[in-house]
Design a protein around this motif. Structure first.
Motif, PDB file in Angstrom:
ATOM      1  N   THR B  34      22.547  11.919  44.829  1.00  0.00           N
ATOM      2  CA  THR B  34      21.740  13.018  45.377  1.00  0.00           C
ATOM      3  C   THR B  34      20.941  12.587  46.600  1.00  0.00           C
ATOM      4  O   THR B  34      20.402  13.437  47.315  1.00  0.00           O
ATOM      5  CB  THR B  34      20.758  13.550  44.316  1.00  0.00           C
ATOM      6  N   VAL B  37      22.377  12.994  51.223  1.00  0.00           N
ATOM      7  CA  VAL B  37      21.969  13.906  52.301  1.00  0.00           C
ATOM      8  C   VAL B  37      20.590  13.521  52.866  1.00  0.00           C
ATOM      9  O   VAL B  37      20.436  13.427  54.089  1.00  0.00           O
ATOM     10  CB  VAL B  37      22.025  15.367  51.811  1.00  0.00           C
ATOM     11  N   LEU B  40      21.111  10.559  55.042  1.00  0.00           N
ATOM     12  CA  LEU B  40      21.872  10.894  56.260  1.00  0.00           C
ATOM     13  C   LEU B  40      20.968  11.583  57.282  1.00  0.00           C
ATOM     14  O   LEU B  40      20.984  11.239  58.475  1.00  0.00           O
ATOM     15  CB  LEU B  40      23.053  11.797  55.900  1.00  0.00           C
ATOM     16  N   PHE B  41      20.182  12.521  56.817  1.00  0.00           N
ATOM     17  CA  PHE B  41      19.303  13.250  57.743  1.00  0.00           C
ATOM     18  C   PHE B  41      18.259  12.312  58.349  1.00  0.00           C
ATOM     19  O   PHE B  41      17.953  12.392  59.545  1.00  0.00           O
ATOM     20  CB  PHE B  41      18.624  14.415  57.018  1.00  0.00           C
ATOM     21  N   LEU B  85      10.629   9.689  55.375  1.00  0.00           N
ATOM     22  CA  LEU B  85      11.559  10.834  55.384  1.00  0.00           C
ATOM     23  C   LEU B  85      12.536  10.870  54.195  1.00  0.00           C
ATOM     24  O   LEU B  85      12.668  11.918  53.558  1.00  0.00           O
ATOM     25  CB  LEU B  85      12.357  10.855  56.695  1.00  0.00           C
ATOM     26  N   LEU B  88      10.670  11.997  51.127  1.00  0.00           N
ATOM     27  CA  LEU B  88      10.206  13.378  51.238  1.00  0.00           C
ATOM     28  C   LEU B  88      11.364  14.358  51.061  1.00  0.00           C
ATOM     29  O   LEU B  88      11.238  15.375  50.377  1.00  0.00           O
ATOM     30  CB  LEU B  88       9.550  13.576  52.609  1.00  0.00           C
ATOM     31  N   LEU B  89      12.503  14.023  51.662  1.00  0.00           N
ATOM     32  CA  LEU B  89      13.661  14.922  51.577  1.00  0.00           C
ATOM     33  C   LEU B  89      14.293  14.907  50.190  1.00  0.00           C
ATOM     34  O   LEU B  89      14.893  15.889  49.761  1.00  0.00           O
ATOM     35  CB  LEU B  89      14.711  14.528  52.628  1.00  0.00           C
ATOM     36  N   TRP B  90      14.166  13.777  49.504  1.00  0.00           N
ATOM     37  CA  TRP B  90      14.760  13.674  48.155  1.00  0.00           C
ATOM     38  C   TRP B  90      13.898  14.415  47.115  1.00  0.00           C
ATOM     39  O   TRP B  90      14.425  15.023  46.174  1.00  0.00           O
ATOM     40  CB  TRP B  90      14.934  12.210  47.759  1.00  0.00           C
ATOM     41  N   GLY B  91      12.591  14.337  47.281  1.00  0.00           N
ATOM     42  CA  GLY B  91      11.690  15.101  46.398  1.00  0.00           C
ATOM     43  C   GLY B  91      11.440  14.466  45.048  1.00  0.00           C
ATOM     44  O   GLY B  91      11.152  13.287  44.968  1.00  0.00           O
ATOM     45  N   VAL B  92      11.564  15.246  43.982  1.00  0.00           N
ATOM     46  CA  VAL B  92      11.225  14.898  42.593  1.00  0.00           C
ATOM     47  C   VAL B  92       9.756  14.456  42.527  1.00  0.00           C
ATOM     48  O   VAL B  92       8.886  15.304  42.564  1.00  0.00           O
ATOM     49  CB  VAL B  92      12.193  13.867  41.980  1.00  0.00           C
ATOM     50  N   PHE B  94       8.232  12.766  44.846  1.00  0.00           N
ATOM     51  CA  PHE B  94       7.689  12.571  46.193  1.00  0.00           C
ATOM     52  C   PHE B  94       7.297  13.887  46.857  1.00  0.00           C
ATOM     53  O   PHE B  94       8.166  14.708  47.145  1.00  0.00           O
ATOM     54  CB  PHE B  94       8.728  11.886  47.086  1.00  0.00           C
ATOM     55  N   ARG B 120      14.922   6.388  37.911  1.00  0.00           N
ATOM     56  CA  ARG B 120      15.534   7.697  38.203  1.00  0.00           C
ATOM     57  C   ARG B 120      16.026   7.763  39.651  1.00  0.00           C
ATOM     58  O   ARG B 120      16.841   8.616  39.986  1.00  0.00           O
ATOM     59  CB  ARG B 120      14.501   8.796  37.941  1.00  0.00           C
TER      60      ARG B 120
END
Lengths: 261, 477
Positions: B34, B37, B40-41, B85, B88-92, B94, B120
Motif C-alpha cells: 500500500t 503510490v 512514488l508520488f 511526504l 503523510l500520503l500513507w496515513g493510518v 500519520f 504494520r
C-alpha cells in the motif's frame, strides 16, 4: 545547467506537467481502488449479510410454523413453514453463490448441513401423531436443531460482518490516500509556481532590465554598449552580440560619413 | 546572499533523497504494498523540485559563510519536509504533525517514534524510515559533498556541517575528511549488516538495523525493538557497532590504517569507554541488588541499555520504565553525555563534557594558586581557549534549551519525568526517554504542539545549536 531560455521554459513546464500528471494519475488510481472497495463491500459482504438475516427470519418463522403444527393447526402451520423454507433456500442460494472470504465455503456448508438436519425433523408429519401437543418433543428434538441452524447462520454472518468492518477500514484508508496526493499536489504546484517565477525572473526579467539599462546608457552617451554581468549563453547573449554588431555597423557608417565630409 | 547557490545545493540534496525514495519504491512495488503510490508520488516530487533547482541555477565556485549556513539549515528542513511526504500520503497513524515528527526524528537520527504498531508499516516504508537515519547519520549534505566535484564551496559547507571540535581529530586534509567519513560509514554499515545476517536476522532486518545502528538512530522494524529477536549474538553485535559509531570516525580510520594515533592512544576515547564501563557496572549491580535479574542478565541488560542511550542510538531490549531510580539516573546521565564528536552520535558529546571538566580543574587550581600558569591539555596538547569558551557556551545553551522545553511541555500538563526526559532525549537525538516516552513506548500520546516543539529540539540538537542561532543572527543583521 540549461543555457537556452526556450529550453528552460520548456523544461519548467514539462516538470510542472509531470507533477500534475503524476498527481492526477495517482488520485485517479486511488479513486478506482476506492470504487473497487465499495463494490467489494456491497457485493462480497453486504449481500451475504442480508441473505443471513433473511435466513434467520425464515428460521424463526419455521419455528412458529412447527409450534402451530404441534398445536394441530395443520393448514396455517404448513403454509408458514413452506413460505419460510422457500425464503431460506433462496437466501441460501445467494450466500452459496457469493463465497468471497477465506473459510466462507466451510461456513456455508455448515449452514446447509444444520438446516438439512433441522428440516428432516419438521418434514415428517406432526399433526395427528404423538408429536401433536407434545412439548417435550419440541424441546428435545426440534429446538436444539433450530438453535444449531441459527448458530451456523450467525457464524456465516459474523464472518462477513468482520470482513465488512475490515473492508470499511481499508475504505477509510483508501479515501485518505485518494485525497492526500491531491492536497499535496496543490501545495507542491503553488510552491513550484513561485520558484519557477523566481527562476524566470532571474533568467528573463533581470537580463531584460539590464538590456534596457544598457541601451539607455548607450543612447545617453553613445559610448560602448556593455551588457550582461553574468556569463550566460542564452538568447540574451545572442541578442547582445547582435546589438554589438549593429552598433559597430552604425559606428562604421558614421566614421565613413565623417571621412567623406 | 545569493539564493541561487543555496537552491542549487538543495537541488542536489533532493536528488540524493530521491535515490533512497526510489529504492524504497522498488521494494514496495515488488511486493505490491500500500506504500507504493505514496513512495512514488514522494519520489516524483523530490525529483521534480531537485531537477528544477539543479537545472535552473548556475554552478557556483564559492559560497560564503552565510550562504553555507543557510544551505545547511535549509537543507535539513527541506529534507525533513520531503521525508514526511511518504508518511503523510500513507496515513493510518500519520497525520501532518506525526509525519513531520517521524521524518525529523529519522533524519536527525533521534529515533523517537509516534508509531504504536511499527510492524504494520509496509516494508518499503520501513526501509525508507531506516534510510532516513542512514542519510542523516553523517548528514545528507556530506553525501552530496562526497558526490559533487571538488570546489572551494565544499570546504565552506564542510566547515558549516562539521563543528570545529569534531574537526580536531581529523589529521587528514579537509578534502580527505569527506572520503574518510564515507569509507568508515559505508564500511561499518556493510560489516554490521553481514554480521547481523549471519547471527540470524533476515537480510531486510539486518540492513534496516545496520542503518539505524551506524547512524546511532534507533528505528527498528519491530515493535519490541532488538528485544524482539531475543538473541545474545545480535545484542552483542549491535552493542559493538553502537560503540564504534559513537567514536570519532577519524580515529576509527587511523586505527584501521594502523596509525600511531588511534582509539587506544586517544585520551578522550579511553575516558569515554571507561565511563561507559563504569555506567554499565553501576546499573548492573543495582539491578542485581534489587533482585530484578540474575547477575549475568543484569549485566546483559545494563550493557545494552547504557550503550544504547550513551551512544544516542535508542534501541531497547527491556522496558527501563520499571527500573530502580538509581539505574534511571545513570541512564539519564548518559542521555545527556552521549558519544564523541566526529561520530554519528548526537547530544552534548563526551568531548565537551571532558573538556569542561579539564577546564574546571584548571580554573580551580588557578584559584588555589593564583600565580600558577596552567593550561588544560588533551593528549598532551593545549586545548585552545576558543574551544574551551565555545564548549562552555554550548553547554549553557544546551541546558537552557532543554530547560525551556521542559517548562513548555509542563504547560501541556505532561508529567515532569516525561517532559524532562523527552526534552533531553530529543535535543540529544537519543530517542526514548522515561515514563510516558520510555524505551518500549512512543511519543504518540503527546499533544501536537509538544511534538512540534520536540521536533524543533531535534533539529537544534542535530545542527549543534549554533548553526540555527547563526542563521537567526544573519537574518536579523
Amino acid at each position: 545547467m540549461i543555457s537556452k531560455l526556450r529550453h528552460k521554459i520548456f523544461i519548467g513546464i514539462l516538470l510542472l506537467a509531470v507533477l500534475l500528471a503524476a498527481s492526477g494519475t495517482i488520485v485517479l488510481h486511488q479513486f478506482l481502488l476506492l470504487n473497487r472497495s465499495v463494490t467489494a463491500l456491497i457485493e462480497d459482504n453486504y449481500k451475504t449479510i442480508q441473505a443471513c438475516q433473511n435466513m434467520l427470519e425464515a428460521l424463526e418463522r419455521e419455528d412458529s410454523g412447527i409450534l402451530l403444527l404441534s398445536l394441530g393447526n395443520w393448514e396455517k402451520g404448513r403454509y408458514i413453514i413452506d413460505a419460510a423454507d422457500s425464503v431460506f433456500e433462496a437466501s441460501m442460494a445467494v450466500a452459496a453463490g457469493n463465497v468471497t472470504e477465506l473459510h466462507e465455503d466451510e461456513r456455508v456448508a455448515a449452514v446447509r448441513a444444520a438446516y438439512n438436519e433441522y428440516k428432516t425433523k419438521w418434514q415428517k408429519p406432526i399433526v395427528d401423531t404423538d408429536k401433536e401437543g407434545n412439548l417435550n418433543w419440541y424441546v428435545t428434538d426440534i429446538n436444539p436443531d433450530f438453535l444449531h441452524a441459527k448458530e451456523a447462520v450467525y457464524a456465516l454472518m459474523k464472518l462477513n460482518q468482520n470482513s465488512m468492518y475490515d473492508e470499511a477500514s481499508v475504505l477509510k484508508e483508501r479515501s485518505y490516500r485518494a485525497i492526500m496526493p491531491g492536497i499535496v499536489a496543490i501545495v507542491a504546484v503553488i510552491v513550484f509556481a513561485f520558484l519557477f517565477n523566481y527562476f524566470l525572473r532571474q533568467s528573463l526579467m533581470a537580463p531584460l532590465y539590464e538590456l534596457i539599462a544598457a541601451t539607455e546608457k548607450y543612447r545617453a552617451n553613445m559610448s560602448s554598449f556593455s551588457f550582461s554581468t553574468k556569463k550566460t549563453d542564452d538568447e540574451f547573449r545572442e541578442l547582445e552580440q547582435g546589438i554589438q554588431k549593429v552598433i559597430s555597423k552604425v559606428h562604421k557608417f558614421y566614421d565613413q560619413k565623417a571621412k567623406v565630409n | 546572499m545569493r539564493g541561487e547557490s543555496v537552491l542549487r545545493y538543495l537541488g542536489f540534496i533532493l536528488l540524493f533523497q530521491g535515490f533512497f525514495l526510489l529504492l524504497s519504491f522498488i521494494i514496495s512495488a515488488v511486493q505490491l504494498e500500500t506504500s507504493t503510490v505514496p513512495l512514488l508520488f514522494s519520489l516524483i516530487s523530490a525529483v521534480v523540485f531537485g531537477a528544477m533547482f539543479v537545472l535552473f541555477t548556475h554552478p557556483t565556485e564559492e559560497v560564503n559563510f552565510s550562504e553555507g549556513i543557510l544551505t545547511v539549515v535549509l537543507g535539513w528542513v527541506v529534507t525533513c519536509l520531503v521525508g514526511a511526504l511518504p508518511y503523510l500520503l500513507w496515513g493510518v497513524e500519520f497525520d501532518l504533525v506525526n509525519a513531520w515528527f517521524e521524518s525529523v526524528s529519522g533524519f536527525t537520527t533521534t529515533g523517537s517514534t509516534i508509531l504504536n504498531d511499527v510492524e504494520r508499516l509496509p516494508s518499503g516504508l520501513l526501509f525508507f524510515r531506516s534510510s532516513t537515519h542512514w542519510m542523516g547519520g553523517v548528514g545528507i549534505i556530506m553525501f552530496v559533498l562526497l558526490i559533487l566535484p571538488q570546489s572551494s564551496s565544499k570546504l565552506v559547507l564542510l566547515n558549516t556541517e562539521l563543528s570545529s571540535l569534531s574537526q580536531t581529530n581529523f589529521k587528514q586534509s579537509k578534502r580527505q575528511v569527506l572520503l574518510v567519513l564515507g569509507y568508515v560509514y559505508l564500511g561499518l554499515t556493510v560489516l554490521q549488516t553481514f554480521l547481523l545476517w549471519v547471527a540470524g536476522m533476515s537480510l531486510f532486518d539486518a540492513v534496516n538495523h545496520a542503518f539505524a545502528t551506524i547512524a546511532t538512530g534507533g528505528f527498528s522494524t519491530k515493535n519490541l525493538s532488538i528485544a524482539h529477536f531475543n538473541s545474545l549474538p545480535i545484542e552483542v553485535i549491535t552493542e559493538v557497532f553502537m560503540v564504534l559509531s559513537a567514536i570519532h570516525f577519524g580515529l576509527l580510520f587511523t586505527t584501521i590504517m594502523g596509525h600511531k594515533r588511534n582509539i587506544f592512544t586517544s585520551e578522550i576515547t579511553r575516558a569515554f569507554l571507561l565511563v561507559v564501563a563504569i555506567g554499565i557496572t553501576i546499573v548492573a549491580l543495582k539491578l542485581y541488588a534489587d533482585g530484578l535479574y540474575p547477575l549475568g542478565t543484569s549485566f546483559r541488560h545494563a550493557a545494552f541499555q547504557v550503550i544504547s542511550l550513551g551512544t544516542t542510538t535508542g534501541f531497547a531490549t527491556v522496558d527501563t520504565a520499571h527500573w530502580p531510580p538509581l539505574a534511571m539516573m545513570v541512564l539519564m546521565y548518559f542521555t545527556i553525555q552521549c558519544g564523541m564528536v566526529g561520530s554519528t552520535s548526537g547530544g552534548l558529546k563526551f568531548d565537551r563534557v571532558y573538556i569542561f571538566f579539564k577546564a574546571l580543574k584548571t580554573q580551580i587550581l588557578q584559584i588555589l594558586h593564583p600565580r600558577l600558569v596552567r593550561v588544560a591539555k588533551v593528549d598532551g596538547q593545549r586545548i585552545p581557549v576558543e574551544i574551551i569558551e565555545h564548549t562552555q557556551v554550548f553547554i549553557v545553551m544546551y541546558i537552557l534549551i532543554f530547560f525551556v522545553t521542559t517548562v513548555v511541555l509542563s504547560a501541556y500538563n505532561i508529567d515532569l519525568l516525561t517532559a524532562f526526559s523527552a526534552s533531553i532525549a530529543t535535543i540529544g537525538n537519543v530517542g526514548p526517554g522515561f515514563e510516558g516516552v520510555s524505551s518500549l513506548g512512543n511519543f504518540s500520546g503527546l499533544p501536537d504542539g509538544a511534538k512540534v516543539l520536540l521536533s524543533v529540539n531535534m533539529l537544534f540538537g542535530r545542527l549543534e545549536i549554533f548553526n540555527i542561532l547563526a542563521l537567526i543572527y544573519f537574518t536579523r543583521y
